[in-house]
Design an enzyme around this catalytic site. Structure first.
Site, PDB file in Angstrom:
ATOM      1  N   CYS A  34      -1.393  -3.400  30.815  1.00  0.00           N
ATOM      2  CA  CYS A  34      -0.688  -3.155  29.555  1.00  0.00           C
ATOM      3  C   CYS A  34       0.010  -1.796  29.565  1.00  0.00           C
ATOM      4  CB  CYS A  34      -1.641  -3.273  28.370  1.00  0.00           C
ATOM      5  SG  CYS A  34      -3.071  -2.198  28.469  1.00  0.00           S
ATOM      6  N   HIS A  35      -0.363  -0.925  30.480  1.00  0.00           N
ATOM      7  CA  HIS A  35       0.319   0.373  30.578  1.00  0.00           C
ATOM      8  C   HIS A  35       1.776   0.212  31.025  1.00  0.00           C
ATOM      9  CE1 HIS A  35      -1.254  -0.318  34.690  1.00  0.00           C
ATOM     10  NE2 HIS A  35      -0.157   0.312  35.071  1.00  0.00           N
ATOM     11  N   ASN A  54      -6.114  -5.697  24.768  1.00  0.00           N
ATOM     12  CA  ASN A  54      -6.447  -5.977  26.157  1.00  0.00           C
ATOM     13  C   ASN A  54      -7.712  -5.212  26.561  1.00  0.00           C
ATOM     14  OD1 ASN A  54      -6.363  -6.450  28.950  1.00  0.00           O
ATOM     15  ND2 ASN A  54      -4.917  -4.780  29.275  1.00  0.00           N
ATOM     16  N   TYR A  95       8.440  -3.356  24.772  1.00  0.00           N
ATOM     17  CA  TYR A  95       7.708  -4.348  23.985  1.00  0.00           C
ATOM     18  C   TYR A  95       8.612  -5.549  23.687  1.00  0.00           C
ATOM     19  CZ  TYR A  95       3.933  -1.007  23.396  1.00  0.00           C
ATOM     20  OH  TYR A  95       2.896  -0.147  23.629  1.00  0.00           O
ATOM     21  N   GLU A 134       2.703   4.345  39.893  1.00  0.00           N
ATOM     22  CA  GLU A 134       3.303   3.072  40.312  1.00  0.00           C
ATOM     23  C   GLU A 134       4.753   3.255  40.720  1.00  0.00           C
ATOM     24  OE1 GLU A 134       0.534  -0.117  37.908  1.00  0.00           O
ATOM     25  OE2 GLU A 134       2.464   0.392  37.044  1.00  0.00           O
TER      26      GLU A 134
END
Length: 174
Positions: free
Chosen positions: A139-140, A131, A108, A166
């Site tokens: 946002c993950h 979001n 963050y 990812e």
């Protein structure tokens, strides 16, 4: 305005996406998330963009992108057009979220710095929380300063799956 929506199965759970059309008739994502209930998505769409009605459409073109992402093409989401609205910081923060590379999540604090406001860590977290277009505005990809998952509207199990997926499939330079 009537928006269209569809739900598809994905490895971390059912994913629903809500779209509208731009002036040229191209689909624009208003909301997305891991739910079978379109009614869970509509309240997070800004009131100025919220549709009056929604209709199912199992042939949305964006579903091909959702399926490609879950099949390992994690960059497939990068060019999807999204429409969200809020104040200047949130609107810019959502654009900045789209620059966080797959496989290399930010904290963050790093995300706040990326937004040009390094002291605005809570505001950066708020941008993630508000979001509406999860997956397409990733946002993950933002973690707590200690490396912990932090929160995620769709559950930390979904967030963990997305991050692991990812990490396996992103083309991360050495």
């Amino acid at each position: 305005m009537t928006a269209r929506y569809a739900t598809v199965p994905t490895p971390p759970g059912a994913f629903t996406v809500v779209v509208t059309e731009d002036a040229d008739g191209a689909d624009v994502v208003l909301a997305g998330g891991w739910t079978e209930e379109v009614g869970e998505l509509l309240p997070v769409v800004h009131r100025s963009l919220r549709p009056d009605a929604v209709a199912p459409d199992p042939h949305l073109a964006v579903l091909d992108v959702v399926e490609a992402f879950h099949a390992g093409e994690v960059g497939a989401i990068d060019d999807v057009v999204v429409r969200q609205h809020s104040g200047p910081f949130l609107t810019e923060a959502w654009e900045v979220l789209r620059t966080v590379p797959a496989g290399r999540p930010d904290t963050y604090a790093a995300f706040a710095a990326r937004c040009g406001r390094p002291a605005a860590i809570r505001a950066a977290a708020n941008a993630c929380a508000r979001n509406a277009a999860a997956l397409f505005v990733p946002c993950h990809r933002v973690l707590g300063s200690d490396g912990g998952l932090g929160g995620f509207r769709w559950g930390t199990d979904v967030k963990r799956w997305l991050l692991d997926h990812e990490a396996r499939h992103a083309a991360v330079p050495a």
